[in-house]
Scaffold this motif. Structure first.
Motif, mmCIF file in Angstrom:
data_model
loop_
_atom_site.group_PDB
_atom_site.id
_atom_site.type_symbol
_atom_site.label_atom_id
_atom_site.label_comp_id
_atom_site.label_asym_id
_atom_site.label_seq_id
_atom_site.Cartn_x
_atom_site.Cartn_y
_atom_site.Cartn_z
ATOM 1 N N MET A 56 0.918 -1.063 0.065
ATOM 2 C CA MET A 56 -0.061 -0.067 -0.023
ATOM 3 C C MET A 56 1.056 1.201 -0.045
ATOM 4 S SD MET A 56 -2.601 -0.779 2.929
ATOM 5 C CE MET A 56 -3.560 -2.344 3.081
ATOM 6 N N GLU A 60 -2.926 5.331 1.138
ATOM 7 C CA GLU A 60 -3.833 4.187 1.129
ATOM 8 C C GLU A 60 -3.801 3.639 2.565
ATOM 9 O OE1 GLU A 60 -3.813 1.700 -3.079
ATOM 10 O OE2 GLU A 60 -1.998 1.897 -1.787
ATOM 11 N N PHE A 61 -2.714 3.423 3.417
ATOM 12 C CA PHE A 61 -2.594 2.826 4.760
ATOM 13 C C PHE A 61 -3.254 3.699 5.455
ATOM 14 C CE2 PHE A 61 -0.036 2.196 8.449
ATOM 15 C CZ PHE A 61 -0.509 0.715 8.777
ATOM 16 N N MET A 64 -7.010 3.620 5.339
ATOM 17 C CA MET A 64 -7.423 2.220 5.829
ATOM 18 C C MET A 64 -7.363 2.299 7.432
ATOM 19 S SD MET A 64 -5.705 -1.483 5.914
ATOM 20 C CE MET A 64 -4.413 -0.978 7.173
ATOM 21 N N ARG A 67 -10.524 4.580 8.404
ATOM 22 C CA ARG A 67 -11.667 3.898 8.453
ATOM 23 C C ARG A 67 -11.901 3.015 9.681
ATOM 24 N NH1 ARG A 67 -10.308 2.962 3.035
ATOM 25 N NH2 ARG A 67 -9.574 1.218 3.482
#
Length: 103
Positions: A56, A60-61, A64, A67
């Motif tokens: 990632m 992106e990390f 994540m 979230r």
């Protein structure tokens, strides 16, 4: 044996990176087939595995993690042992190795 020229070239290049020529790699394949009395790899439907953190981007990390944090604030968390049990059920017990071929 006969095969597509592009396939042969790509495979030869791969094995060259591993220090093997194509005839030697094919001999290894045949010897291993005899040892295991079948194909030396599982023949099954490929299962899409979760991406590793190393695959990632930083963005992106971070997304994540955000979230996951928001889910925890809403009380939607799941205990880690349940998560790992679900992953093992869905992807098999070899989810912890990178290649997926090791037991």
């Amino acid at each position: 044996f006969r095969c597509d020229d592009a396939l042969k070239t790509q495979t030869a290049e791969l094995y060259e990176e591993l220090g093997l020529d194509l005839p030697s790699a094919f001999r290894l394949f045949m010897k291993r087939s005899l040892q295991v009395r079948g194909l030396p790899f599982p023949v099954c439907e490929e299962v899409k595995r979760p991406r590793a953190v190393e695959e990632m981007s930083a963005a992106e990390f971070s997304a994540m993690l955000e979230r996951g944090y928001q889910q925890s604030l809403r009380g939607e968390g799941v205990p880690a042992d349940e998560v790992f049990a679900q992953l093992e059920k869905k992807y098999g017990s070899n989810i912890y190795n990178r290649c997926g071929n090791c037991k």
